[in-house]
Design a protein around this motif. Structure first.
Motif, PDB file in Angstrom:
ATOM      1  N   GLY A 226      33.969   4.042 -18.485  1.00  0.00           N
ATOM      2  CA  GLY A 226      33.003   3.362 -17.639  1.00  0.00           C
ATOM      3  C   GLY A 226      33.489   3.323 -16.207  1.00  0.00           C
ATOM      4  N   ARG A 227      32.589   2.890 -15.336  1.00  0.00           N
ATOM      5  CA  ARG A 227      32.941   2.869 -13.915  1.00  0.00           C
ATOM      6  C   ARG A 227      33.946   1.766 -13.631  1.00  0.00           C
ATOM      7  NH1 ARG A 227      27.837   4.190 -10.389  1.00  0.00           N
ATOM      8  NH2 ARG A 227      29.095   2.971  -8.954  1.00  0.00           N
ATOM      9  N   PRO A 228      34.629   1.897 -12.491  1.00  0.00           N
ATOM     10  CA  PRO A 228      35.556   0.837 -12.090  1.00  0.00           C
ATOM     11  C   PRO A 228      34.836  -0.500 -12.033  1.00  0.00           C
ATOM     12  CG  PRO A 228      35.755   2.721 -10.622  1.00  0.00           C
ATOM     13  CD  PRO A 228      34.593   2.999 -11.525  1.00  0.00           C
ATOM     14  N   GLY A 231      34.384  -3.857 -16.406  1.00  0.00           N
ATOM     15  CA  GLY A 231      34.924  -4.867 -17.317  1.00  0.00           C
ATOM     16  C   GLY A 231      35.606  -4.257 -18.527  1.00  0.00           C
ATOM     17  N   LYS A 232      36.048  -3.006 -18.413  1.00  0.00           N
ATOM     18  CA  LYS A 232      36.695  -2.308 -19.528  1.00  0.00           C
ATOM     19  C   LYS A 232      37.981  -3.003 -19.963  1.00  0.00           C
ATOM     20  CE  LYS A 232      37.000   1.411 -17.058  1.00  0.00           C
ATOM     21  NZ  LYS A 232      36.242   0.893 -15.896  1.00  0.00           N
ATOM     22  N   SER A 233      38.809  -3.339 -18.979  1.00  0.00           N
ATOM     23  CA  SER A 233      40.101  -3.951 -19.314  1.00  0.00           C
ATOM     24  C   SER A 233      39.892  -5.333 -19.923  1.00  0.00           C
ATOM     25  CB  SER A 233      40.990  -4.031 -18.072  1.00  0.00           C
ATOM     26  OG  SER A 233      41.188  -2.732 -17.556  1.00  0.00           O
ATOM     27  N   VAL A 247      43.573  -7.030 -15.605  1.00  0.00           N
ATOM     28  CA  VAL A 247      42.195  -7.231 -15.164  1.00  0.00           C
ATOM     29  C   VAL A 247      42.211  -7.636 -13.701  1.00  0.00           C
ATOM     30  CG1 VAL A 247      40.143  -8.660 -15.444  1.00  0.00           C
ATOM     31  CG2 VAL A 247      41.443  -7.937 -17.448  1.00  0.00           C
ATOM     32  N   SER A 248      41.346  -7.015 -12.922  1.00  0.00           N
ATOM     33  CA  SER A 248      41.300  -7.366 -11.512  1.00  0.00           C
ATOM     34  C   SER A 248      39.922  -7.060 -10.973  1.00  0.00           C
ATOM     35  CB  SER A 248      42.361  -6.550 -10.761  1.00  0.00           C
ATOM     36  OG  SER A 248      42.001  -6.460  -9.409  1.00  0.00           O
ATOM     37  N   ASP A 249      39.512  -7.806  -9.942  1.00  0.00           N
ATOM     38  CA  ASP A 249      38.218  -7.467  -9.363  1.00  0.00           C
ATOM     39  C   ASP A 249      38.347  -6.411  -8.277  1.00  0.00           C
ATOM     40  OD1 ASP A 249      39.401  -9.162  -7.625  1.00  0.00           O
ATOM     41  OD2 ASP A 249      37.959 -10.805  -7.890  1.00  0.00           O
ATOM     42  N   VAL A 335      26.697  -9.903 -19.273  1.00  0.00           N
ATOM     43  CA  VAL A 335      25.347 -10.379 -19.573  1.00  0.00           C
ATOM     44  C   VAL A 335      25.123 -11.775 -18.991  1.00  0.00           C
ATOM     45  CG1 VAL A 335      25.965 -11.330 -21.833  1.00  0.00           C
ATOM     46  CG2 VAL A 335      23.612 -10.578 -21.405  1.00  0.00           C
ATOM     47  N   ASP A 336      26.198 -12.460 -18.661  1.00  0.00           N
ATOM     48  CA  ASP A 336      26.079 -13.776 -18.016  1.00  0.00           C
ATOM     49  C   ASP A 336      25.557 -13.645 -16.584  1.00  0.00           C
ATOM     50  OD1 ASP A 336      28.724 -12.478 -17.939  1.00  0.00           O
ATOM     51  OD2 ASP A 336      29.251 -14.071 -16.521  1.00  0.00           O
ATOM     52  N   LEU A 337      25.656 -12.431 -16.021  1.00  0.00           N
ATOM     53  CA  LEU A 337      25.215 -12.234 -14.635  1.00  0.00           C
ATOM     54  C   LEU A 337      23.819 -11.622 -14.551  1.00  0.00           C
ATOM     55  CD1 LEU A 337      28.477 -10.852 -12.913  1.00  0.00           C
ATOM     56  CD2 LEU A 337      27.655 -13.214 -13.051  1.00  0.00           C
ATOM     57  N   VAL A 346      27.140  -7.556 -24.223  1.00  0.00           N
ATOM     58  CA  VAL A 346      28.497  -8.102 -24.285  1.00  0.00           C
ATOM     59  C   VAL A 346      28.788  -8.947 -23.065  1.00  0.00           C
ATOM     60  CG1 VAL A 346      30.889  -7.382 -23.967  1.00  0.00           C
ATOM     61  CG2 VAL A 346      29.525  -6.319 -25.746  1.00  0.00           C
ATOM     62  N   SER A 347      29.503 -10.052 -23.274  1.00  0.00           N
ATOM     63  CA  SER A 347      30.133 -10.690 -22.140  1.00  0.00           C
ATOM     64  C   SER A 347      31.616 -10.736 -22.428  1.00  0.00           C
ATOM     65  CB  SER A 347      29.597 -12.107 -21.894  1.00  0.00           C
ATOM     66  OG  SER A 347      30.395 -12.703 -20.891  1.00  0.00           O
ATOM     67  N   ALA A 348      32.327  -9.793 -21.846  1.00  0.00           N
ATOM     68  CA  ALA A 348      33.756  -9.667 -22.120  1.00  0.00           C
ATOM     69  C   ALA A 348      34.481 -10.937 -21.700  1.00  0.00           C
ATOM     70  CB  ALA A 348      34.317  -8.455 -21.390  1.00  0.00           C
ATOM     71  N   LEU A 349      33.983 -11.547 -20.645  1.00  0.00           N
ATOM     72  CA  LEU A 349      34.630 -12.751 -20.123  1.00  0.00           C
ATOM     73  C   LEU A 349      34.469 -13.910 -21.105  1.00  0.00           C
ATOM     74  CD1 LEU A 349      36.176 -12.862 -17.512  1.00  0.00           C
ATOM     75  CD2 LEU A 349      34.186 -13.873 -16.404  1.00  0.00           C
ATOM     76  N   ALA A 350      33.235 -14.099 -21.604  1.00  0.00           N
ATOM     77  CA  ALA A 350      32.978 -15.181 -22.558  1.00  0.00           C
ATOM     78  C   ALA A 350      33.751 -14.945 -23.853  1.00  0.00           C
ATOM     79  CB  ALA A 350      31.484 -15.281 -22.850  1.00  0.00           C
TER      80      ALA A 350
HETATM   81  N1  LIG Z   1      30.904 -12.498 -14.861  1.00  0.00           N
HETATM   82  C1  LIG Z   1      31.604 -11.661 -15.603  1.00  0.00           C
HETATM   83  N2  LIG Z   1      32.644 -11.023 -15.083  1.00  0.00           N
HETATM   84  C2  LIG Z   1      33.343 -10.173 -15.865  1.00  0.00           C
HETATM   85  C3  LIG Z   1      32.991  -9.932 -17.235  1.00  0.00           C
HETATM   86  N3  LIG Z   1      33.856  -9.051 -17.725  1.00  0.00           N
HETATM   87  C4  LIG Z   1      34.712  -8.736 -16.743  1.00  0.00           C
HETATM   88  N4  LIG Z   1      34.419  -9.407 -15.612  1.00  0.00           N
HETATM   89  C5  LIG Z   1      35.103  -9.349 -14.324  1.00  0.00           C
HETATM   90  O1  LIG Z   1      34.910  -8.091 -13.737  1.00  0.00           O
HETATM   91  C6  LIG Z   1      36.067  -7.707 -12.980  1.00  0.00           C
HETATM   92  C7  LIG Z   1      36.535  -6.326 -13.396  1.00  0.00           C
HETATM   93  O2  LIG Z   1      37.021  -6.393 -14.725  1.00  0.00           O
HETATM   94  P1  LIG Z   1      38.024  -5.323 -15.295  1.00  0.00           P
HETATM   95  O3  LIG Z   1      38.153  -5.635 -16.743  1.00  0.00           O
HETATM   96  O4  LIG Z   1      39.259  -5.243 -14.501  1.00  0.00           O
HETATM   97  O5  LIG Z   1      37.162  -4.005 -15.079  1.00  0.00           O
HETATM   98  P2  LIG Z   1      37.598  -2.475 -15.268  1.00  0.00           P
HETATM   99  O6  LIG Z   1      37.859  -1.937 -13.915  1.00  0.00           O
HETATM  100  O7  LIG Z   1      36.405  -1.802 -15.877  1.00  0.00           O
HETATM  101  O8  LIG Z   1      38.786  -2.436 -16.168  1.00  0.00           O
HETATM  102  C8  LIG Z   1      37.087  -8.799 -13.193  1.00  0.00           C
HETATM  103  O9  LIG Z   1      37.055  -9.673 -12.119  1.00  0.00           O
HETATM  104  C9  LIG Z   1      36.611  -9.485 -14.464  1.00  0.00           C
HETATM  105  O10 LIG Z   1      37.005 -10.833 -14.527  1.00  0.00           O
HETATM  106  C10 LIG Z   1      31.854 -10.651 -17.749  1.00  0.00           C
HETATM  107  O11 LIG Z   1      31.467 -10.525 -18.911  1.00  0.00           O
HETATM  108  N5  LIG Z   1      31.210 -11.484 -16.894  1.00  0.00           N
END
Ligand SMILES: Nc1nc2c(ncn2[C@@H]2O[C@H](COP(=O)(O)OP(=O)(O)O)[C@@H](O)[C@H]2O)c(=O)[nH]1
Ligand SMILES: [Mg+2]
Length: 447
Positions: A226-228, A231-233, A247-249, A335-337, A346-350
């Motif tokens: 998936g793209r950067p 939320g893969k990590s 995990v990082s934004d 999905v929360d957004l 999926v909501s990986a965060l939840a």
């Molecule tokens: N609101 C929200 N943020 C998320 C969710 N999953 C991941 N994130 C945020 O998205 C950002 C990127 O996540 P990351 O897992 O590092 O993405 P990756 O680059 O695809 O590996 C981080 O700040 C996460 O906290 C989610 O389900 N909801």
């Protein structure tokens, strides 16, 4: 490998441990052990008895207090006389016990030599011997179940009943050859054809189970693409229940490949968080696409994650459609957004807080794997078996063809014999030195 001599090996893993086992097998096993053992005279004790005593090195020093288990041929794992010395663990004691067995007349066992002896002495067939190695290597409930099924002889029984049917047909056909001068037909062609067709469909079902069998045995390699920032990590961490990936934004954070194992419904999944994919700013860039393809090429299953807040972009859809090497599961994250438009929600965060959050995804992962095969009678997990099954099925196909086209009966028997030969190779009814050494050299020493 001769079986006339006596071999010895350490059967347990190295390193500090409460106990360890050193075993010896062969005609001199009991005599060799008794030379090192101070206690009961092992050469005169009854079979299947345990004896506590002192173990001495060849220079006479006391090495350990041990328990010797004495087995007499043919009632032992190898079918030979055997002694298993339970000593204290740790590398030093164990090595000294082994050294003293060798000094008293045993030689060091080759990998798998105990099991090979068991096979040569008719204690196990080849399928069961291979199952021993699979059992040791099994790392999930289903892999364990498949190897236990084989070890208990169920797989061999299935092969055996296929052989029996083919033998029945071959016997009828050969009867006709014996009486060929008299121009009689003993066998009803229709009955022969239906027996062969049944065998053929069982062979095909077995072959179809191989794809699933490999996944059960080796684990399912899932590449999370998936793209950067999708939320893969975060998803990987949620799936395995611990922080394995960073995990990082800041897009492009995952630089090294992170792999984590997780058992789901008895299957071992090996998740890989794709690295490198993120170095390029956009998936549309040549390099990004090349790298994702590269990662995906090694996958059994691709989990494609997109960010619901951004949407499932046309380039991503294009990329997903272009993946041919493995099935793809699309999941919309965050999905929360924003609402998810494609694939699983999926909501990986939840999911980090609530681990039931990903249950639908877990079910979908297992289903995607199970789709690889219909529910087979016996799962084929070995490439060696697969090879023989393919050739057996080909030979049965030719024999069916011979029946259909009314070929002479000796053509039919040639093909039947070829099929029987292939099935015999699986269980070891037919085998060569070369095949045996290829199989047993992959075993641990001491097994
Ligand atoms: N609101 C929200 N943020 C998320 C969710 N999953 C991941 N994130 C945020 O998205 C950002 C990127 O996540 P990351 O897992 O590092 O993405 P990756 O680059 O695809 O590996 C981080 O700040 C996460 O906290 C989610 O389900 N909801
Ligand atoms: Mg990442």
């Amino acid at each position: 490998m001769a079986t006339s001599d006596t071999v010895a090996a350490i059967a347990t893993a190295r390193g500090r441990a409460a106990l360890a086992i050193v075993r010896a097998s062969g005609p001199e096993a009991i005599v060799v052990a008794s030379r090192c053992f101070e206690g009961q005279d092992l050469t005169t004790v009854p079979a299947h008895t345990l004896h506590v005593g002192l173990w001495h090195a060849d220079d006479g020093t006391a090495v350990d207090q041990v328990v010797c288990a004495v087995y007499r041929a043919p009632r032992s794992y190898t079918g030979e006389d055997m002694v298993e010395v339970s000593c204290h663990g740790g590398d030093y004691v164990v090595a000294r016990v082994l050294d003293s067995l060798v000094a008293s007349g045993a030689r060091l066992a080759a990998p798998g030599e105990f099991t090979q002896r068991a096979f040569l002495n008719g204690k196990l067939d080849l399928v069961q011997a291979e199952a021993v190695a699979d059992l040791i290597h099994s790392s999930s409930a289903r892999a364990h179940r498949a190897s236990m099924d084989s070890l208990r002889g169920r797989y061999s029984e299935a092969i055996g009943s296929l052989r029996d049917t083919l033998l029945e047909v071959a016997a009828l056909a050969e009867l006709e050859i014996d009486f060929s001068d008299e121009d009689v037909e003993f066998a009803d062609r229709g009955a022969l054809a239906s027996l062969l067709a049944r065998t053929q469909s069982l062979l095909r079902a077995a072959l179809d189970s191989f794809a699933l069998g490999v996944l059960v045995k080796e684990g399912v390699r899932v590449v999370i693409a998936g793209r950067p920032n999708a939320g893969k990590s975060t998803l990987l961490n949620a799936l395995v229940g611990e922080d394995r990936a960073i995990v990082s934004d800041t897009p492009g954070t995952t630089r090294d490949t992170v792999t984590a194992d997780q058992e789901i419904d008895g299957l071992l999944f090996r998740f890989t968080d794709t690295a490198g994919l993120h170095d390029s700013r956009d998936l549309i860039e040549q390099e990004g696409v090349r790298r994702s393809r590269e990662a995906v090429r090694r996958a059994d299953l691709v989990l494609y994650v997109y960010d619901a807040a951004v949407g499932f972009q046309a380039v991503e859809q294009e990329f997903v459609r272009s993946i041919e090497v493995a099935p793809v599961l699309v999941v919309g994250n965050k999905v929360d957004l924003a609402p998810v438009t494609h694939g699983l929600v999926v909501s990986a965060l939840a999911a980090r807080q609530d681990h039931t959050e990903l249950n639908d995804l877990r079910i979908a992962l297992v289903r995607a794997v199970e789709k690889c095969a219909a529910d087979p009678v016996r799962l084929v997990t070995s490439a060696r078996h697969q090879g023989h099954l393919v050739r057996a099925a080909d030979a049965v196909e030719r024999s069916l063809e011979a029946l259909r086209t009314g070929m002479p009966v000796d053509i039919l028997t040639l093909d039947l014999r070829a099929a029987l030969h292939e099935l015999g190779c699986i269980t070891g009814a037919v085998t060569t030195e070369e095949v045996l050494s290829a199989i047993f050299s992959k075993f641990c020493i001491g097994k």
